[in-house]
Scaffold this active site. Structure first.
Site, PDB file in Angstrom:
ATOM      1  N   GLY A  14       0.788  -1.230   0.000  1.00 46.32           N
ATOM      2  CA  GLY A  14       0.000   0.000   0.000  1.00 46.32           C
ATOM      3  C   GLY A  14       0.818   1.276   0.000  1.00 46.32           C
ATOM      4  O   GLY A  14       0.285   2.341   0.350  1.00 46.32           O
ATOM      5  N   LYS A  15       2.088   1.208  -0.399  1.00 46.15           N
ATOM      6  CA  LYS A  15       2.939   2.404  -0.415  1.00 46.15           C
ATOM      7  C   LYS A  15       2.356   3.536  -1.239  1.00 46.15           C
ATOM      8  O   LYS A  15       2.361   4.700  -0.817  1.00 46.15           O
ATOM      9  CB  LYS A  15       4.323   2.084  -0.992  1.00 46.15           C
ATOM     10  CG  LYS A  15       5.302   1.442  -0.090  1.00 46.15           C
ATOM     11  CD  LYS A  15       6.707   1.484  -0.663  1.00 46.15           C
ATOM     12  CE  LYS A  15       6.792   1.118  -2.121  1.00 46.15           C
ATOM     13  NZ  LYS A  15       6.325  -0.230  -2.428  1.00 46.15           N
ATOM     14  N   THR A  16       1.872   3.216  -2.436  1.00 40.89           N
ATOM     15  CA  THR A  16       1.383   4.271  -3.326  1.00 40.89           C
ATOM     16  C   THR A  16       0.134   4.931  -2.769  1.00 40.89           C
ATOM     17  O   THR A  16      -0.025   6.159  -2.848  1.00 40.89           O
ATOM     18  CB  THR A  16       1.105   3.695  -4.732  1.00 40.89           C
ATOM     19  OG1 THR A  16       2.335   3.168  -5.267  1.00 40.89           O
ATOM     20  CG2 THR A  16       0.579   4.766  -5.671  1.00 40.89           C
ATOM     21  N   LYS A  37       9.391   9.431  -7.635  1.00 41.96           N
ATOM     22  CA  LYS A  37       9.530   7.978  -7.767  1.00 41.96           C
ATOM     23  C   LYS A  37      10.864   7.723  -8.472  1.00 41.96           C
ATOM     24  O   LYS A  37      10.966   7.871  -9.693  1.00 41.96           O
ATOM     25  CB  LYS A  37       8.370   7.410  -8.591  1.00 41.96           C
ATOM     26  CG  LYS A  37       8.365   5.886  -8.712  1.00 41.96           C
ATOM     27  CD  LYS A  37       7.782   5.226  -7.475  1.00 41.96           C
ATOM     28  CE  LYS A  37       7.648   3.715  -7.673  1.00 41.96           C
ATOM     29  NZ  LYS A  37       7.083   3.054  -6.481  1.00 41.96           N
ATOM     30  N   GLY A 110       9.602   4.697  -2.405  1.00 42.98           N
ATOM     31  CA  GLY A 110      10.562   3.669  -2.746  1.00 42.98           C
ATOM     32  C   GLY A 110       9.974   2.591  -3.644  1.00 42.98           C
ATOM     33  O   GLY A 110       8.822   2.657  -4.087  1.00 42.98           O
ATOM     34  N   GLY A 170      -0.974  -0.113   5.441  1.00 43.52           N
ATOM     35  CA  GLY A 170      -1.411   0.390   4.149  1.00 43.52           C
ATOM     36  C   GLY A 170      -2.716  -0.178   3.635  1.00 43.52           C
ATOM     37  O   GLY A 170      -3.325   0.406   2.731  1.00 43.52           O
ATOM     38  N   PRO A 200      -7.951   1.844   4.856  1.00 44.34           N
ATOM     39  CA  PRO A 200      -8.745   0.661   4.543  1.00 44.34           C
ATOM     40  C   PRO A 200      -8.356   0.012   3.218  1.00 44.34           C
ATOM     41  O   PRO A 200      -7.948   0.694   2.270  1.00 44.34           O
ATOM     42  CB  PRO A 200     -10.180   1.211   4.477  1.00 44.34           C
ATOM     43  CG  PRO A 200     -10.018   2.651   4.114  1.00 44.34           C
ATOM     44  CD  PRO A 200      -8.748   3.095   4.774  1.00 44.34           C
ATOM     45  N   GLY A 202      -8.761  -1.477  -0.399  1.00 49.26           N
ATOM     46  CA  GLY A 202      -9.602  -1.047  -1.507  1.00 49.26           C
ATOM     47  C   GLY A 202      -9.726   0.452  -1.659  1.00 49.26           C
ATOM     48  O   GLY A 202     -10.503   0.924  -2.501  1.00 49.26           O
TER      49      GLY A 202
END
Length: 244
Positions: A14-16, A37, A110, A170, A200, A202
């Site tokens: 879930g980094k992005t 990025k 990252g 994330g 959350p 989704g």
């Protein structure tokens, strides 16, 4: 805090989405934010990458991608396989510094974990953070196995002289199991840093307005949100879990 490095404990954590959520809150309070990025892998030149997702969710924020490689490998392996130039920590640090001259906050997202190799000399996102003196935010999974990965990431960061400011889960499942509920209390211990948010699962499918609402609900006041880890832990605790 003017530059923040966001690193996962692995891929798919879930980094992005976390990056986009911080960017959305920063933009909403009127500050200029940029997202860097250093390397995007596993995406063809004509396909949208992580930064396109950040702009879709967070709105009109500055983004910069330094290298893109089509193979879903580490940046170093992908550049070697395709005969493309690697990205170096020095190049990424310079880009972050340049972006900072015109922005209040620069987020460096990252690739995978903290020690994924960028170039043949072994440069990593940890080296980028060290070069610019930036703190690190760890994005982790919720469930079983996350404590070890989080502890390893935090230990490496500290050994390299980096400041881990906190951890964000994330992708919180709609129906968390016992391990996930327990990890709300245990992840900060593993990281040696506070829990600064839970987003959350989704959330990437949300529209921009809903995304901003959930970002505010799910991230700490450090980022302009309203998240309270104690209230969250209490609300997710089941009687059968035993004492916290």
């Amino acid at each position: 805090m003017t530059v923040l490095v966001i690193s996962g404990t692995g891929i798919g954590v879930g980094k992005t989405v976390v990056t986009a959520a911080i960017a959305a809150l920063t933009r909403d309070r009127g500050d200029a934010v940029a997202v860097l990025k250093p390397a995007q892998t596993g995406v063809a030149p004509d396909q949208p990458g992580d930064l396109a997702e950040v702009r879709r969710l967070a709105g009109d924020v500055t983004t910069r991608e330094l290298r893109r490689y089509p193979d879903a490998l580490s940046p170093e392996a992908a550049s070697r396989r395709n005969g493309l130039p690697p990205v170096t920590p020095a190049e990424a640090a310079q880009a972050a510094t340049e972006l900072h001259t015109a922005h209040d906050l620069v987020l460096v997202e990252g690739v995978g974990g903290l020690l994924v190799r960028f170039d043949p000399t072994g440069g990593t996102v940890a080296d980028v953070a060290w070069s610019v003196g930036a703190p690190v935010l760890i994005v982790a999974e919720a469930g079983l196995g996350t404590l070890n990965a989080t502890a390893l990431t935090a230990e490496v960061a500290v050994r390299r002289g980096l400041d881990v400011i906190g951890i964000v889960i994330g992708s919180w499942p709609a129906e968390p199991d016992l391990a996930a509920r327990s990890n709300v209390a245990d992840l900060p211990v593993a990281a040696g840093a506070p829990l600064l948010g839970v987003l959350p699962a989704g959330l990437a499918r949300a529209g921009r307005d809903e995304f901003l609402i959930e970002a505010r609900r799910g991230l700490s006041p450090w980022f302009g949100g309203q998240f309270d880890p104690d209230l969250f832990a209490g609300a997710r605790r089941c009687p059968s879990d035993g004492p916290l």
